[in-house]
Scaffold this motif. Structure first.
Motif, short mmCIF file in Angstrom:
data_model
loop_
_atom_site.label_atom_id
_atom_site.label_comp_id
_atom_site.label_asym_id
_atom_site.label_seq_id
_atom_site.Cartn_x
_atom_site.Cartn_y
_atom_site.Cartn_z
N LEU A 67 0.82 -1.21 0.00
CA LEU A 67 0.00 0.00 0.00
C LEU A 67 0.85 1.26 0.00
O LEU A 67 0.37 2.34 -0.31
CB LEU A 67 -0.91 0.02 1.24
N GLY A 68 2.11 1.13 0.41
CA GLY A 68 2.99 2.29 0.51
C GLY A 68 2.77 3.09 1.77
O GLY A 68 3.22 4.22 1.89
N GLU A 69 2.06 2.50 2.74
CA GLU A 69 1.74 3.21 3.96
C GLU A 69 2.52 2.70 5.16
O GLU A 69 2.53 3.35 6.20
CB GLU A 69 0.24 3.10 4.25
N GLY A 70 3.12 1.55 5.05
CA GLY A 70 3.88 1.01 6.16
C GLY A 70 3.05 0.91 7.42
O GLY A 70 1.86 0.66 7.39
N MET A 71 3.70 1.13 8.55
CA MET A 71 3.07 0.92 9.84
C MET A 71 2.16 2.07 10.27
O MET A 71 1.65 2.07 11.37
CB MET A 71 4.14 0.66 10.90
N SER A 72 1.92 3.04 9.39
CA SER A 72 1.01 4.14 9.73
C SER A 72 -0.45 3.71 9.65
O SER A 72 -1.31 4.36 10.21
CB SER A 72 1.25 5.33 8.81
N ARG A 73 -0.73 2.62 8.98
CA ARG A 73 -2.10 2.11 8.83
C ARG A 73 -2.55 1.46 10.14
O ARG A 73 -1.77 0.74 10.76
CB ARG A 73 -2.10 1.08 7.70
N PRO A 74 -3.80 1.67 10.57
CA PRO A 74 -4.31 0.98 11.77
C PRO A 74 -4.39 -0.53 11.51
O PRO A 74 -5.28 -1.00 10.82
CB PRO A 74 -5.69 1.58 12.00
N LEU A 75 -3.46 -1.27 12.07
CA LEU A 75 -3.32 -2.68 11.74
C LEU A 75 -4.44 -3.56 12.28
O LEU A 75 -4.70 -4.63 11.73
CB LEU A 75 -1.96 -3.19 12.21
N SER B 202 -5.53 -14.75 2.10
CA SER B 202 -6.25 -13.72 1.34
C SER B 202 -6.71 -12.63 2.30
O SER B 202 -6.87 -12.87 3.50
CB SER B 202 -7.43 -14.30 0.58
N LEU B 203 -6.92 -11.46 1.75
CA LEU B 203 -7.39 -10.33 2.54
C LEU B 203 -8.89 -10.51 2.79
O LEU B 203 -9.68 -10.55 1.84
CB LEU B 203 -7.12 -9.01 1.80
N LEU B 204 -9.27 -10.63 4.04
CA LEU B 204 -10.69 -10.73 4.39
C LEU B 204 -11.30 -9.34 4.42
O LEU B 204 -12.35 -9.10 3.85
CB LEU B 204 -10.87 -11.44 5.73
N TYR B 205 -10.61 -8.39 5.08
CA TYR B 205 -11.06 -7.01 5.06
C TYR B 205 -9.93 -6.07 5.44
O TYR B 205 -8.96 -6.45 6.08
CB TYR B 205 -12.26 -6.77 5.99
N ASP B 206 -10.07 -4.82 4.98
CA ASP B 206 -9.22 -3.70 5.37
C ASP B 206 -10.18 -2.55 5.60
O ASP B 206 -10.72 -2.00 4.64
CB ASP B 206 -8.21 -3.39 4.28
N ARG B 207 -10.43 -2.21 6.84
CA ARG B 207 -11.44 -1.20 7.18
C ARG B 207 -11.12 0.18 6.60
O ARG B 207 -12.01 0.99 6.42
CB ARG B 207 -11.61 -1.11 8.68
N CYS B 208 -9.86 0.44 6.28
CA CYS B 208 -9.47 1.73 5.70
C CYS B 208 -9.18 1.62 4.20
O CYS B 208 -8.81 2.60 3.57
CB CYS B 208 -8.23 2.28 6.40
N GLY B 209 -9.31 0.43 3.65
CA GLY B 209 -8.93 0.19 2.26
C GLY B 209 -9.96 0.71 1.27
O GLY B 209 -11.15 0.77 1.55
#
Length: 118
Positions: free
Chosen positions: A61-69, A83-90
């Motif tokens: 994503l190019g966001e590194g650890m700044s994303r709420p993991l 697989s990605l189940l969800y990304d609440r900020c995606g």
């Protein structure tokens, strides 16, 4: 031509990773439940796999650890395919992301993530 974003991460499997309670701020609820169900002798490796997938994804994503993991959940199907189940900020559909676990050695785990365009 556009280049699809990719991310990769490699981690050492360390005994202290078996204490998943110390990582509750970076794990989705489902990931924490999964890891707590893993037998203790396998938990450090299981956590390392969860972590490399998540870190490779945020690198892509190019966001590194700044994303709420905690808002990111990467699951594994019955065949062991992550697989990605969800990304609440995606903003992308989870189905656009492809995860490949990479064989390294007995003491390390790795994952490569890329976004499928189209």
């Amino acid at each position: 031509d556009s280049v699809a974003p990719i991310g990769i991460d490699v981690e050492a499997v360390r005994a202290d990773l078996a204490r998943v309670d110390q990582f509750d701020r970076v794990l989705a609820t489902e990931e924490l439940a999964f890891l707590n169900a893993v037998p203790l002798q396998h938990r450090a490796r299981a956590f390392a796999m969860v972590w490399v997938r998540k870190e490779a994804y945020v690198k892509a994503l190019g966001e590194g650890m700044s994303r709420p993991l905690q808002g990111i959940n990467i699951t594994v199907d019955a065949k062991g395919q992550p697989s990605l189940l969800y990304d609440r900020c995606g903003r992308d559909s989870p189905a656009r992301w492809q995860f490949e676990d990479l064989a390294v050695d007995a003491r390390h785990v790795a994952c490569l993530v890329c976004r499928r365009d189209g």
